[in-house]
Structure formats: C-alpha cells, structure tokens
Design an enzyme around this catalytic site. Structure first.
Site, PDB file in Angstrom:
ATOM      1  N   ASP A  11     -10.911   4.768 152.623  1.00 57.77           N
ATOM      2  CA  ASP A  11      -9.542   4.985 153.093  1.00 57.77           C
ATOM      3  C   ASP A  11      -9.613   5.905 154.302  1.00 57.77           C
ATOM      4  OD1 ASP A  11      -6.658   5.003 153.066  1.00 57.77           O
ATOM      5  OD2 ASP A  11      -6.765   7.031 152.275  1.00 57.77           O
ATOM      6  N   SER A  12      -8.521   5.972 155.040  1.00 51.12           N
ATOM      7  CA  SER A  12      -8.456   6.893 156.172  1.00 51.12           C
ATOM      8  C   SER A  12      -8.610   8.342 155.714  1.00 51.12           C
ATOM      9  CB  SER A  12      -7.109   6.728 156.881  1.00 51.12           C
ATOM     10  OG  SER A  12      -6.056   6.860 155.941  1.00 51.12           O
ATOM     11  N   CYS A  74      -7.178   1.325 152.074  1.00 52.87           N
ATOM     12  CA  CYS A  74      -6.170   1.752 153.046  1.00 52.87           C
ATOM     13  C   CYS A  74      -5.293   0.559 153.438  1.00 52.87           C
ATOM     14  CB  CYS A  74      -6.905   2.295 154.273  1.00 52.87           C
ATOM     15  SG  CYS A  74      -5.827   2.843 155.585  1.00 52.87           S
ATOM     16  N   GLU A 154       1.330  14.830 152.290  1.00 52.36           N
ATOM     17  CA  GLU A 154       0.205  15.717 152.617  1.00 52.36           C
ATOM     18  C   GLU A 154       0.611  17.188 152.454  1.00 52.36           C
ATOM     19  OE1 GLU A 154      -3.023  15.039 154.107  1.00 52.36           O
ATOM     20  OE2 GLU A 154      -2.799  12.912 153.639  1.00 52.36           O
ATOM     21  N   CYS A 186       1.538   1.679 151.169  1.00 48.86           N
ATOM     22  CA  CYS A 186       0.798   2.802 151.762  1.00 48.86           C
ATOM     23  C   CYS A 186       0.222   3.618 150.612  1.00 48.86           C
ATOM     24  CB  CYS A 186       1.737   3.662 152.610  1.00 48.86           C
ATOM     25  SG  CYS A 186       0.940   5.162 153.229  1.00 48.86           S
ATOM     26  N   HIS A 188      -0.145   6.636 150.188  1.00 56.71           N
ATOM     27  CA  HIS A 188       0.530   7.896 149.854  1.00 56.71           C
ATOM     28  C   HIS A 188       1.815   7.705 149.053  1.00 56.71           C
ATOM     29  CE1 HIS A 188      -2.285   9.450 152.718  1.00 56.71           C
ATOM     30  NE2 HIS A 188      -1.777  10.664 152.725  1.00 56.71           N
TER      31      HIS A 188
HETATM   32  N1  DGL Z   1      -4.092   5.322 154.058  1.00 59.03           N
HETATM   33  C1  DGL Z   1      -3.005   4.967 154.938  1.00 59.03           C
HETATM   34  C2  DGL Z   1      -2.354   3.680 154.447  1.00 59.03           C
HETATM   35  O1  DGL Z   1      -2.435   3.313 153.302  1.00 59.03           O
HETATM   36  C3  DGL Z   1      -1.980   6.071 155.039  1.00 59.03           C
HETATM   37  C4  DGL Z   1      -2.475   7.288 155.799  1.00 59.03           C
HETATM   38  C5  DGL Z   1      -2.818   6.974 157.229  1.00 59.03           C
HETATM   39  O2  DGL Z   1      -1.893   6.716 158.041  1.00 59.03           O
HETATM   40  O3  DGL Z   1      -3.999   6.954 157.547  1.00 59.03           O
HETATM   41  O4  DGL Z   1      -1.731   3.011 155.224  1.00 59.03           O
END
Ligand code: DGL
Length: 276
Positions: A11-12, A74, A154, A186, A188
């Site tokens: 993931d990011s 992600c 966050e 997403c 989050h």
């Molecule tokens: N992990 C990203 C997503 O699911 C969210 C956080 C980011 O923008 O990197 O889209």
C-alpha cells in the site's frame, strides 16, 4: 496440497493494514510480507505516471522475495496501475481491491444505484464504475473524490465534529441520488465507517473493499490448493516493511490493523527506487 510461501501485499502507507487485518481474519494460517511506502504516502493526489512508477517499484520489491500471491492493497494503485503490475509479475496471481469491492456491491444493490468514494486518482480513473458496468451495465453509479478523509484519518479524527462536517458535505448529494450501496474505495475509509454510516443513514449499505479483496485472495488460493495450513496462524511470522517511521507511526498502524504492529523493518527508499 498447501503452499507455505508468504502473501505479498503493498500500500502507499499504513492504510493497507485494513486489508492485512481481513487477510489474517479469513486466512489465519497465512504469513504476509507487507510493504507500506510511508515515506511517499499519500499517492492519491499524484499523477498517474507517478502512481504507476511507485506501484511497480513496490511490486518488484515484494516479488523478489518469493511470494505466492500479490495483493495490491491500495485502491489508488489498483485503479491506476493494476494491469502494469500484473504484466510485471505474470507468474503469480495479483489481486487488486477494486474488482472484489465492485462485485460485492453489484450483488447487493436492489435499486441499481451505487455510490463510490475514494481518492482523487481513484475516482479520476473511473475504475469502480468500469468494474460495475462490466458486470451489469444497467446500474447507475455516482463516484466522488473525498480528499479530506485520508488526512482526517491520519490525524486520528475518526469521530469528531470536523469529520462529521466533511462527511456531510461530501455525502449529502450522493444520498439524495437514492443510492442503496456505497463502496468505501480507499484503504482509510473503513476507519470512518461509523461516521459515514451515521451520515448516510441505515438504508445505505457500506461496502469495505478490504474485506472483499481478502476473501477473493482466499478463494483464489483455495482453488489453486495454495492456502497455507500452518497451525497457530501466520501473523507472528509476518513482516511489515516501511520506508519511513514517524512519531505517530505505532498509533496509526495499530488503528489500521486493529492491534499493535510488530515485526517492523524500516527499509531505505533506494531499495525500491533502484530498479526503475
Ligand atoms: N491507500 C490509498 C488508497 O487506498 C489512500 C492513501 C493514499 O492516498 O495514498 O487509495
């Protein structure tokens, strides 16, 4: 037959731990190698070119480590670069989060009106709408970027006035369209589930892509006879690589994973960027 090799996931940042959490829940014998590119997070506001490059770098790092499957945890990378990543790792299955989440929504909508929320990059690609229309072209979709949600999560503002206000601003129009399912597209957003649910009301079903992606991964491994049957669960043997460790790291990680994170290894960004 069983395959004891780990599942790779990336993931990011730490948000993909919501997917890891579901993987451990539905496949307790699996060991995971997780990569969170915390030094370069977030990806969601970046250009497609950059997201593709980062996604490929993340995938390569994990593929070099003899994994049996790759989960692109992600939504942003799944939306922008899944085909690129698949082409890179054509010898193991690659599971993204978009198709499983879309499929679950299609199975549940009765009004044939589905809402999707995600990062700006995810929504720009139309990935969820395409996945939904590939299954049922008669469904009407309404997609909306909610860029404030990631920083609010966050910051740990899961249930606060400012988050409720943002949710209302973003979601009131979607509710007015008459949707009966809303995909949380997403990593989050599952943490905002209660706030989002109370904003949209009980008549709209929220679908968490993390859960459906984990189940799809399990079904694929089962069909390949590749599920790990190691007793005692693989969570303790799993490794979590990150490219940066901030002061809020432990608190955020525990929030996404649902319990404290151990077996963390910080790697240098150069270990990802050296290949491309
Ligand atoms: N992990 C990203 C997503 O699911 C969210 C956080 C980011 O923008 O990197 O889209």
């Amino acid at each position: 037959m069983s395959d004891p090799r780990p599942i790779g996931m990336f993931d990011s940042g730490l948000g993909g731990l919501t997917v890891a959490r579901e993987v451990f829940r539905c496949m307790p014998g699996e060991t995971v190698l997780y990569l969170g590119d915390t030094a370069r997070c977030p990806y969601g506001g970046r250009s497609e070119e950059t997201i593709k490059t980062f996604g490929m770098q993340d995938a390569r790092f994990l593929v070099e480590q003899d994994i049996k499957m790759l989960i692109v945890a992600c939504n942003t990378v799944s939306s922008v670069a899944l085909d690129y990543v698949r082409a890179e790792v054509n010898d193991i299955p690659v599971v993204g989060v978009v198709q499983p989440g879309a499929r679950a929504a299609v199975q549940r909508t009765t009004r044939k009106k589905i809402g999707v929320v995600g990062t700006a990059a995810t929504i720009r690609t139309g990935s969820y709408e395409k996945a939904i229309h590939d299954i049922d072209p008669d469904i009407t979709t309404y997609a909306l970027a909610c860029p404030l949600f990631v920083p609010l999560v966050e910051e740990g503002l899961l249930d606060s006035d400012i988050t409720r206000l943002a949710a209302h601003r973003y979601l009131a129009d979607l509710v007015a369209k008459g949707i009966d399912c809303l995909i949380l597209g997403c990593t989050h957003y599952p943490l905002l589930l209660e706030t989002i649910q109370s904003t949209v009301g009980g008549g709209i079903q929220l679908l968490d892509s993390a859960l459906w992606a984990a189940r799809e991964a399990r079904d694929i491994l089962f069909a390949m006879q590749g599920l790990s049957l190691q007793p005692g669960g693989g969570r303790e043997r799993s490794r979590f690589y990150v490219t940066d460790v901030t002061p809020q790291f432990a608190q955020n990680a525990a929030r996404f994973l649902g319990s404290p994170l151990s077996n963390i290894e910080k790697i240098e960004l150069e270990q990802l960027t050296k290949t491309i």
